[in-house]
Write a protein that holds these residues in place. Sequence first.
Motif, PDB file in Angstrom:
ATOM      1  N   ARG A 210      68.662  23.751  37.340  1.00 49.96           N
ATOM      2  CA  ARG A 210      67.445  23.339  38.034  1.00 49.96           C
ATOM      3  C   ARG A 210      67.730  22.213  39.035  1.00 49.96           C
ATOM      4  N   GLN A 211      68.570  21.255  38.627  1.00 46.77           N
ATOM      5  CA  GLN A 211      68.910  20.146  39.519  1.00 46.77           C
ATOM      6  C   GLN A 211      69.667  20.636  40.743  1.00 46.77           C
ATOM      7  N   LYS A 212      70.626  21.537  40.533  1.00 46.56           N
ATOM      8  CA  LYS A 212      71.401  22.068  41.648  1.00 46.56           C
ATOM      9  C   LYS A 212      70.502  22.864  42.586  1.00 46.56           C
ATOM     10  N   ALA A 213      69.601  23.657  42.033  1.00 46.21           N
ATOM     11  CA  ALA A 213      68.673  24.446  42.840  1.00 46.21           C
ATOM     12  C   ALA A 213      67.779  23.525  43.674  1.00 46.21           C
ATOM     13  N   GLN A 214      67.343  22.435  43.072  1.00 46.19           N
ATOM     14  CA  GLN A 214      66.483  21.496  43.787  1.00 46.19           C
ATOM     15  C   GLN A 214      67.244  20.853  44.946  1.00 46.19           C
ATOM     16  N   LYS A 215      68.511  20.506  44.724  1.00 45.79           N
ATOM     17  CA  LYS A 215      69.336  19.928  45.789  1.00 45.79           C
ATOM     18  C   LYS A 215      69.560  20.923  46.921  1.00 45.79           C
ATOM     19  N   LEU A 216      69.676  22.210  46.562  1.00 48.30           N
ATOM     20  CA  LEU A 216      69.886  23.251  47.564  1.00 48.30           C
ATOM     21  C   LEU A 216      68.588  23.663  48.249  1.00 48.30           C
ATOM     22  N   GLY A 217      67.463  23.252  47.668  1.00 44.90           N
ATOM     23  CA  GLY A 217      66.168  23.580  48.240  1.00 44.90           C
ATOM     24  C   GLY A 217      65.715  24.999  47.928  1.00 44.90           C
ATOM     25  N   ILE A 218      66.183  25.531  46.784  1.00 47.49           N
ATOM     26  CA  ILE A 218      65.758  26.862  46.364  1.00 47.49           C
ATOM     27  C   ILE A 218      65.004  26.751  45.040  1.00 47.49           C
ATOM     28  N   SER A 219      64.207  27.757  44.732  1.00 44.14           N
ATOM     29  CA  SER A 219      63.464  27.728  43.473  1.00 44.14           C
ATOM     30  C   SER A 219      64.112  28.681  42.478  1.00 44.14           C
ATOM     31  N   LEU A 220      63.900  28.398  41.202  1.00 43.49           N
ATOM     32  CA  LEU A 220      64.448  29.233  40.133  1.00 43.49           C
ATOM     33  C   LEU A 220      63.334  29.725  39.229  1.00 43.49           C
ATOM     34  N   GLY A 221      63.585  30.821  38.546  1.00 50.49           N
ATOM     35  CA  GLY A 221      62.634  31.330  37.569  1.00 50.49           C
ATOM     36  C   GLY A 221      61.694  32.350  38.157  1.00 50.49           C
ATOM     37  N   HIS A 222      60.648  32.659  37.404  1.00 48.65           N
ATOM     38  CA  HIS A 222      59.773  33.745  37.768  1.00 48.65           C
ATOM     39  C   HIS A 222      58.667  33.352  38.749  1.00 48.65           C
TER      40      HIS A 222
END
Length: 60
Positions: A46-58
């Motif tokens: 989740r932290q890496k996704a936030q840094k990349l500016g992408i969302s995770l999950g459904h």
Amino acid sequence: MAKKAKKIVRREYTKADVKQLRAHSKARTPVVKIAKLTKRSEGSLRQKAQKLGISLGHRR
């Protein structure tokens, strides 16, 4: 006898890891599933996704 604490092993994200994370984001794969596949914690993903500016999950 006391239990030993599990040692934290930190691994850098490679370009391949980031590419895989972006693909899972696009496919809306659940974070739990991604965590098992990549052998990383949900929080780390989740932290890496936030840094990349992408969302995770459904994303309901």
